[in-house]
Design a protein around this motif. Sequence first.
Motif, PDB file in Angstrom:
ATOM      1  N   SER A   1      19.764  -2.315 -33.268  1.00 27.79           N
ATOM      2  CA  SER A   1      18.477  -1.640 -33.484  1.00 27.79           C
ATOM      3  C   SER A   1      17.332  -2.645 -33.575  1.00 27.79           C
ATOM      4  O   SER A   1      16.250  -2.426 -33.028  1.00 27.79           O
ATOM      5  N   GLU A   2      17.562  -3.776 -34.241  1.00 31.05           N
ATOM      6  CA  GLU A   2      16.516  -4.794 -34.367  1.00 31.05           C
ATOM      7  C   GLU A   2      16.244  -5.473 -33.034  1.00 31.05           C
ATOM      8  O   GLU A   2      15.086  -5.757 -32.690  1.00 31.05           O
ATOM      9  N   LEU A   3      17.305  -5.749 -32.277  1.00 29.57           N
ATOM     10  CA  LEU A   3      17.125  -6.387 -30.974  1.00 29.57           C
ATOM     11  C   LEU A   3      16.356  -5.467 -30.028  1.00 29.57           C
ATOM     12  O   LEU A   3      15.431  -5.894 -29.328  1.00 29.57           O
ATOM     13  N   THR A   4      16.714  -4.196 -30.030  1.00 33.52           N
ATOM     14  CA  THR A   4      16.005  -3.231 -29.176  1.00 33.52           C
ATOM     15  C   THR A   4      14.547  -3.121 -29.603  1.00 33.52           C
ATOM     16  O   THR A   4      13.647  -3.073 -28.760  1.00 33.52           O
ATOM     17  N   GLN A   5      14.303  -3.099 -30.907  1.00 33.23           N
ATOM     18  CA  GLN A   5      12.923  -3.034 -31.408  1.00 33.23           C
ATOM     19  C   GLN A   5      12.130  -4.252 -30.950  1.00 33.23           C
ATOM     20  O   GLN A   5      10.986  -4.126 -30.493  1.00 33.23           O
TER      21      GLN A   5
END
Length: 201
Positions: free
Chosen positions: A160-164
């Motif tokens: 989720s953080e990488l996609t964000q």
Amino acid sequence: MIESSTRVPLTTRERQRQDTRSRVLAAAVDEISARGLAGAQISDIAEAAGVSRPTVYAHFPSKDDMVAELERQGEQLMSVQVRSRLSDATTVGEIFAGAIGAIFDLVAGTDPIVRREVYAYLMRQPEGTDWLAYPLVEFVTERVAAAQARGEIPDDPPASELTQLVMITLLGFLVIESRDPAEQRAAALRTIDLLLRGLRP
């Protein structure tokens, strides 16, 4: 469990309501494209759509609501295109390249003034807006998590953080329109490639 593919047909009244809403939104796009959001006149939108001002307000209480609907429709279309392009993606690089391609293609087909108004609307949203729950972002996050599970990239940061991080980076390229769109796309791809190279074991 088998889901029924049959849909309940719309009533005549509901079809008319949806048709009116679509006409109002199309008229709003033309008005915003011609004058910008601040200069757009509800009376002119109503006249172009063949409805009264109260009818416009019944569908869109404010001009921001019109822009929000344009953003929602664009996000839905983008999600469909990304899913189609990523059906055969096998690596995290292909996942992000497919997403970037679909997003830039959709953006390129949007009127520049309307596009800037949508960006401005997104920037005005409160911090609590959960844009990470958008179907597009959820889908890309799921594909990134699968790549992490395969060991292609580390699971830190979480999917989720990488996609964000990637989506925020991509938004920066979209908002800054000083370059040719093809150059912007190429620069976005290079930036994401650099990011992924730094993550790979």
